[in-house]
Motif scaffolding. Structure first.
Motif, PDB file in Angstrom:
ATOM      1  N   LYS A 111       0.815  -1.211   0.000  1.00 24.88           N
ATOM      2  CA  LYS A 111       0.000   0.000   0.000  1.00 24.88           C
ATOM      3  C   LYS A 111       0.855   1.271   0.000  1.00 24.88           C
TER       4      LYS A 111
ATOM      5  N   HIS B  59      -6.587   0.652  -6.235  1.00 30.74           N
ATOM      6  CA  HIS B  59      -6.853  -0.475  -5.323  1.00 30.74           C
ATOM      7  C   HIS B  59      -7.837  -1.426  -6.022  1.00 30.74           C
TER       8      HIS B  59
ATOM      9  N   LYS C  11     -12.328  -8.394  -3.157  1.00 40.19           N
ATOM     10  CA  LYS C  11     -11.474  -8.374  -4.353  1.00 40.19           C
ATOM     11  C   LYS C  11     -10.825  -9.737  -4.600  1.00 40.19           C
TER      12      LYS C  11
ATOM     13  N   ASP D 293      -5.458  -7.158  -5.734  1.00 44.41           N
ATOM     14  CA  ASP D 293      -5.497  -6.006  -4.814  1.00 44.41           C
ATOM     15  C   ASP D 293      -5.128  -4.675  -5.468  1.00 44.41           C
TER      16      ASP D 293
HETATM   17 MN    MN Z   1      -6.475  -4.284  -0.195  1.00 47.02          MN
END
Ligand code: MN
Ligand code: GTP
Ligand code: SPV
Length: 583
Positions: free
Chosen positions: A207, A227, A253, A276
């Motif tokens: 991230k 994302h 997801k 992701d």
């Molecule tokens: Mn995620």
């Protein structure tokens, strides 16, 4: 090992001077290196071997009980100008952040080994890939980064030839929540993370780099870092469409990316590209293409069973690192809704007691290589990525949002994305189940001001007349008793088929103020034991409720002040007008 790239060597030297490790190890990513680290962690207790007869090469890591999820309240964007970070981020000046972090890092690796991890996000041969170097004192991070990224010698070679890389400095510190910060300095392509060993806080390629820093770079360079999962859907006729879907954390997801077509959808095949993160670029023909910067999955464990997602269930029976699951008497991993076995020890290693909460932590995770997935797509390695037919936003909404709808055009689609809201989940610390705005599922991950981000999204309409359709889905509608109305999981293919048919202009749709909805029988419900009244409820647009919703979206957009793109305000006004006409 060291490096011939002076800027990298200088940076590693300066980090070592500050953190004072006992040893420095440059990771080459080899099998032998990984084995050595795993053995070392088995001895130290960082990793516990699971039942090797049934779960070969699977290990359990128990994180510190106060370090089990991302920490949004301790995650900062540190730009010279506060406006750059925007109201969607916590901001600290780079000078203040450096002063704070330098004090934390000062001598923090004494007696520990410092690992230098060169990694590449995206296929090594891809012009769209970007590299980074994470320096960490956690061997667990090294083992995870080896699965999640292309890590080691080949990445270092690319870094040395390119000369540029994202710097990530990480130390677990004392794992003290009061001494924990995740800082991003996008202007310097730098990340500093202290005091957490968990997931998105510590695996800095994920991230921190691939979304927060990359979104910043993407705006400068004209692409998008999102994302989003990436999945290929092959019809019985052999036609494959790729779609990319942005759902907030723990909203489906990984499951959609690995979807298994139900029996009624015979002949369909699903190929996973990513679960992701997607990096999206326009090619020379104006076609949007996606690569997955990652090479593994850091997925939610609870809920995974042979019925909901057999591929995921099978995928994690070998070569997997589990974090914070429970264990059975036979030392098998166990989690809520596994449907097999029963827990003997909870995620903290205590004897399981149902009165103290779930046995596995709700945000317990598996780390596994993408190539372990039975429906792994070989195109995951394609340097140019895959062409995207549709972009799909979604959220976890008990009510209001229909099963699926289509935006009227790209600009309206940006409004649909900006208006995404979802119930919070266990993926981040804080309250669970509260509806909050999560534009494009990027609220925790956009490295700059959302107003500028929406302007960047809108700008794509000027760059191509061949952009993918934009859709919104909601698998999570509930009845009064809290039961999900839509069966979800594999059956979601039925909705994706409607989306593809719309992209191919093969089906009609009903126009409503919020966008286009399926006509009755537009979605194949054959063999689904679903009351037609339930289907009607799933596809209903309640104008009154939507007027309230869009008013609240308007207030939210208004909080971005003058920076909000006029075009987005215009799209919002249009929808409001149409809702008022009908209500
Ligand atoms: Mn995620
Ligand atoms: P992150 O890794 O946090 O970004 O999460 P994710 O978006 O990949 O979510 P994931 O697929 O791991 O799903 C999270 C939870 O939602 C799991 O407990 C799933 O079992 C559940 N879930 C996924 N898809 C569906 C669905 O179609 N319907 C229902 N009811 N639940 C689902
Ligand atoms: C998410 O929270 O969206 C995740 C898990 O994918 S983490 O890596 O912790 O961000």
């Amino acid at each position: 090992m060291t490096t011939k790239l002076k800027s990298l060597q200088d940076w590693v030297d300066s980090v070592a001077k500050l953190t004072q490790p006992e040893d420095i190890h440059w990771c080459n990513g080899s099998e032998a290196e990984n084995k050595r680290l795993i053995n070392q962690m088995n001895r130290s207790g960082d990793l516990l071997p699971l039942n090797q007869d049934h779960y070969p090469n699977c290990y359990l890591h128990r994180s510190s009980p106060s370090d089990v999820a991302r920490v949004e309240h301790l995650t900062y964007i540190c730009t010279e100008d506060e406006e750059q970070a925007g109201p969607n981020n916590l901001w600290m000046s780079p000078a203040d952040a450096h002063a704070k972090m330098d004090a934390f890092f000062d001598g923090c690796m004494q007696g520990r080994t410092m690992y230098v991890i060169p990694y590449c996000m995206g296929p090594l041969a891809s012009p769209y890939a970007r590299c980074g170097v994470e320096v960490t004192d956690s061997p667990y991070v090294v083992a995870n980064m080896r699965i999640m990224t292309r890590m080691g010698t080949a990445a270092l070679e690319r870094i040395e030839s390119e000369g540029s890389f994202v710097k990530g400095l990480h130390s677990i510190g004392e794992l003290d929540p009061d001494r924990r910060f995740i800082m991003h300095f996008p202007e310097d392509l730098l990340i500093q993370s202290f005091g957490s060993g968990y997931g998105g806080n510590a695996l800095l390629g994920k991230k921190c780099h691939a979304l927060r820093i990359a979104s910043w770079q993407a705006r400068q360079e004209g692409w998008l870092a999102e994302h989003m999962l990436i999945v290929g859907l092959e019809s019985p006729e052999g036609e494959t469409h790729y779609v990319a879907c942005a759902f907030p954390s723990a909203c489906g997801k990984t499951n959609l990316a690995m979807l298994i077509p139900p029996e009624s959808q015979a002949g369909w095949k699903v190929w996973t590209l990513g679960d992701d993160i997607a990096w999206l670029h326009l090619d020379a023909n104006g076609q949007l293409r996606a690569i997955n910067p990652e090479s593994g999955y850091f997925g939610v464990v609870p809920g995974t069973n042979a019925k909901t997602n057999k591929n995921a269930y099978d995928m994690i029976t070998s070569e997997t690192i589990f974090t914070n699951v429970a264990t059975t008497e036979d030392n098998l991993p166990w989690w809520e809704d596994k449907k097999v076995g029963s827990p003997a020890f909870d995620w903290q290693g205590n004897k399981y007691d149902p009165d103290t909460g779930p046995a596995a932590h709700p945000n317990s995770r598996f780390t596994v290589a993408a190539t372990n997935n039975p429906c792994y797509s070989e195109l995951s390695e394609a340097p140019e990525g895959v062409p995207i037919s549709a972009l799909v936003f979604g959220g976890r909404r008990k009510e209001l949002a229909p099963l699926v709808y289509e935006a009227k055009n790209w600009r309206h689609g940006v409004l649909v994305g900006a208006g995404v809201a979802s119930e919070t989940t266990a993926a981040a610390t804080g309250q669970v189940g509260v509806v909050r705005r999560d534009p494009m599922a990027m609220q925790p991950f956009c490295g700059y001001n959302f107003a500028d981000y929406w302007a960047h999204w809108l700008s794509f309409a000027d760059k191509s007349d061949n952009l993918p359709g934009i859709f919104h889905v909601n698998w999570f509608r509930q009845d009064q008793n809290g039961k999900f109305l839509w069966p979800g999981f594999g059956e979601n293919l039925r909705v994706l088929r409607w989306i593809i048919d719309r992209c191919e202009k093969r089906v009609g749709a009903k126009e409503t103020p919020i966008g286009f909805l399926p006509e009755s029988h537009g979605i194949d419900t054959q063999d689904l034991d679903l009351d037609p009244a339930v289907m009607d409820a799933l596809l209903a647009v309640d104008n009154k409720q939507w007027l309230d919703e869009m008013e609240s979206v308007g207030e939210y957009l208004g909080s971005f002040g003058n920076r909000l793109p006029e075009e987005l305000q215009f799209e919002h006004d249009q929808v409001m007008q149409e809702l008022r006409k009908i209500s």
